[in-house]
Design a protein around this motif. Structure first.
Motif, short mmCIF file in Angstrom:
data_model
loop_
_atom_site.label_atom_id
_atom_site.label_comp_id
_atom_site.label_asym_id
_atom_site.label_seq_id
_atom_site.Cartn_x
_atom_site.Cartn_y
_atom_site.Cartn_z
N SER A 154 0.83 -1.22 0.00
CA SER A 154 0.00 0.00 0.00
C SER A 154 0.86 1.26 0.00
N SER A 155 1.93 1.26 0.80
CA SER A 155 2.78 2.45 0.82
C SER A 155 3.60 2.58 -0.47
N GLN A 156 3.96 1.46 -1.09
CA GLN A 156 4.75 1.50 -2.32
C GLN A 156 3.91 1.94 -3.53
N LEU A 157 2.63 1.55 -3.56
CA LEU A 157 1.81 1.78 -4.75
C LEU A 157 0.90 3.00 -4.65
N SER A 158 0.74 3.55 -3.46
CA SER A 158 -0.24 4.64 -3.30
C SER A 158 0.06 5.84 -4.18
N SER A 159 1.34 6.21 -4.27
CA SER A 159 1.70 7.38 -5.10
C SER A 159 1.49 7.09 -6.59
N GLU A 160 1.74 5.86 -7.00
CA GLU A 160 1.53 5.50 -8.41
C GLU A 160 0.05 5.50 -8.77
N PHE A 161 -0.78 4.96 -7.86
CA PHE A 161 -2.21 4.91 -8.13
C PHE A 161 -2.86 6.30 -8.09
N ALA A 162 -2.28 7.22 -7.35
CA ALA A 162 -2.85 8.57 -7.26
C ALA A 162 -2.82 9.28 -8.61
N ALA A 163 -1.82 8.93 -9.42
CA ALA A 163 -1.70 9.58 -10.73
C ALA A 163 -2.50 8.87 -11.81
N MET A 164 -3.04 7.66 -11.52
CA MET A 164 -3.77 6.89 -12.52
C MET A 164 -5.26 7.20 -12.46
N THR A 165 -5.89 7.21 -13.65
CA THR A 165 -7.34 7.46 -13.72
C THR A 165 -8.08 6.31 -14.37
N ASP A 166 -7.38 5.46 -15.11
CA ASP A 166 -8.02 4.36 -15.82
C ASP A 166 -8.14 3.14 -14.89
N PRO A 167 -9.38 2.69 -14.58
CA PRO A 167 -9.55 1.54 -13.66
C PRO A 167 -8.87 0.27 -14.17
N TRP A 168 -8.90 0.06 -15.50
CA TRP A 168 -8.28 -1.14 -16.04
C TRP A 168 -6.76 -1.11 -15.84
N GLU A 169 -6.16 0.05 -16.01
CA GLU A 169 -4.72 0.22 -15.81
C GLU A 169 -4.35 0.00 -14.35
N ILE A 170 -5.17 0.50 -13.43
CA ILE A 170 -4.93 0.31 -11.98
C ILE A 170 -4.98 -1.18 -11.64
N GLU A 171 -6.01 -1.87 -12.16
CA GLU A 171 -6.17 -3.30 -11.87
C GLU A 171 -4.98 -4.09 -12.42
N ARG A 172 -4.57 -3.81 -13.65
CA ARG A 172 -3.44 -4.52 -14.26
C ARG A 172 -2.16 -4.30 -13.47
N HIS A 173 -1.92 -3.05 -13.06
CA HIS A 173 -0.71 -2.73 -12.30
C HIS A 173 -0.74 -3.40 -10.92
N LEU A 174 -1.90 -3.38 -10.27
CA LEU A 174 -2.04 -4.01 -8.94
C LEU A 174 -1.84 -5.52 -9.03
N THR A 175 -2.42 -6.14 -10.05
CA THR A 175 -2.27 -7.60 -10.24
C THR A 175 -0.81 -7.96 -10.46
N THR A 176 -0.12 -7.18 -11.27
CA THR A 176 1.30 -7.43 -11.54
C THR A 176 2.12 -7.36 -10.25
N GLU A 177 1.87 -6.33 -9.45
CA GLU A 177 2.63 -6.15 -8.21
C GLU A 177 2.31 -7.26 -7.20
N LEU A 178 1.04 -7.66 -7.12
CA LEU A 178 0.66 -8.75 -6.21
C LEU A 178 1.33 -10.06 -6.64
N ARG A 179 1.31 -10.34 -7.94
CA ARG A 179 1.94 -11.57 -8.44
C ARG A 179 3.44 -11.58 -8.13
N ARG A 180 4.12 -10.44 -8.36
CA ARG A 180 5.54 -10.35 -8.08
C ARG A 180 5.82 -10.56 -6.59
N THR A 181 5.00 -9.95 -5.74
CA THR A 181 5.18 -10.08 -4.28
C THR A 181 4.98 -11.52 -3.83
#
Length: 200
Positions: A154-181
């Motif tokens: 949450s602390s790592q991704l909050s600043s990145e998500f603040a600049a995003m407006t496309d829900p699909w882009e947010i979901e794709r980025h979140l899924t990628t980070e969760l898979r990597r973690t």
């Protein structure tokens, strides 16, 4: 012809087909029952005590000696030596808890325990059995590592998500980070478990 109740030590040794030193050995090992006057051997009580305290692993040897004695007809030759008299009860051998010891049960329990230890040792060498404590510690560490990594997202991704407006882009980025973690956590947990098992 009736069996004798009491015999002299030498006659009892001959009855068993053994040397007189065997009678001394029986006495030293509390396996000889004497008559009330202490001068003769109580035949039936001593034979019963020898049977009850016999080592079961030597049963084949005892059977072979028994056959030899029968062939020599020792019993019939000695049966006329002494007239029967009342039989005295054998002394009761007791263990520290007051119960009569049972050699057969104790020996069977010992053999069973040794067999179980051998199975445990074999499975440990084969790698199919490990120490429980090592696995529990490793599982706890893996769970804690995964929790910490997920909470850190949450602390790592909050600043990145603040600049995003496309829900699909947010979901794709979140899924990628969760898979990597999760993949990182799995890799570290597997290494930790392997290390714990190899040390144990």
């Amino acid at each position: 012809m009736t069996e004798p109740t009491y015999l002299s030590k030498s006659a009892f040794a001959a009855r068993l087909g053994r040397s007189p030193s065997y009678i001394t050995w029986l006495k030293d090992n509390n396996r000889l029952v004497l008559s009330p006057n202490g001068k003769q051997v109580d035949v039936h009580a001593t034979e019963a005590l020898i049977r009850d305290t016999a080592d079961p692993s030597k049963a084949a040897v005892a059977d072979r000696h028994q056959q030899d004695r029968i062939q020599r007809d020792v019993y019939s030759q000695l049966s006329t030596l002494v007239e029967p008299t009342p039989m005295a009860a054998p002394p009761q051998l007791t263990s520290c808890d007051g119960k009569q010891p049972d050699f057969h049960k104790a020996r069977a329990l010992r053999e069973q325990s040794l067999a179980e230890l051998s199975v445990i040792e074999l499975r440990t060498k084969q790698g199919s059995l490990v120490e429980r404590e090592a696995v529990e510690v490793s599982a706890y560490n893996a769970g804690r590592l995964l929790r910490d990594q997920l909470l850190r997202l949450s602390s790592q991704l909050s600043s990145e998500f603040a600049a995003m407006t496309d829900p699909w882009e947010i979901e794709r980025h979140l899924t990628t980070e969760l898979r990597r973690t999760l993949e990182d956590a799995e890799r570290l947990s597997a290494a930790d478990l392997d290390k714990a098992i190899s040390v144990s």
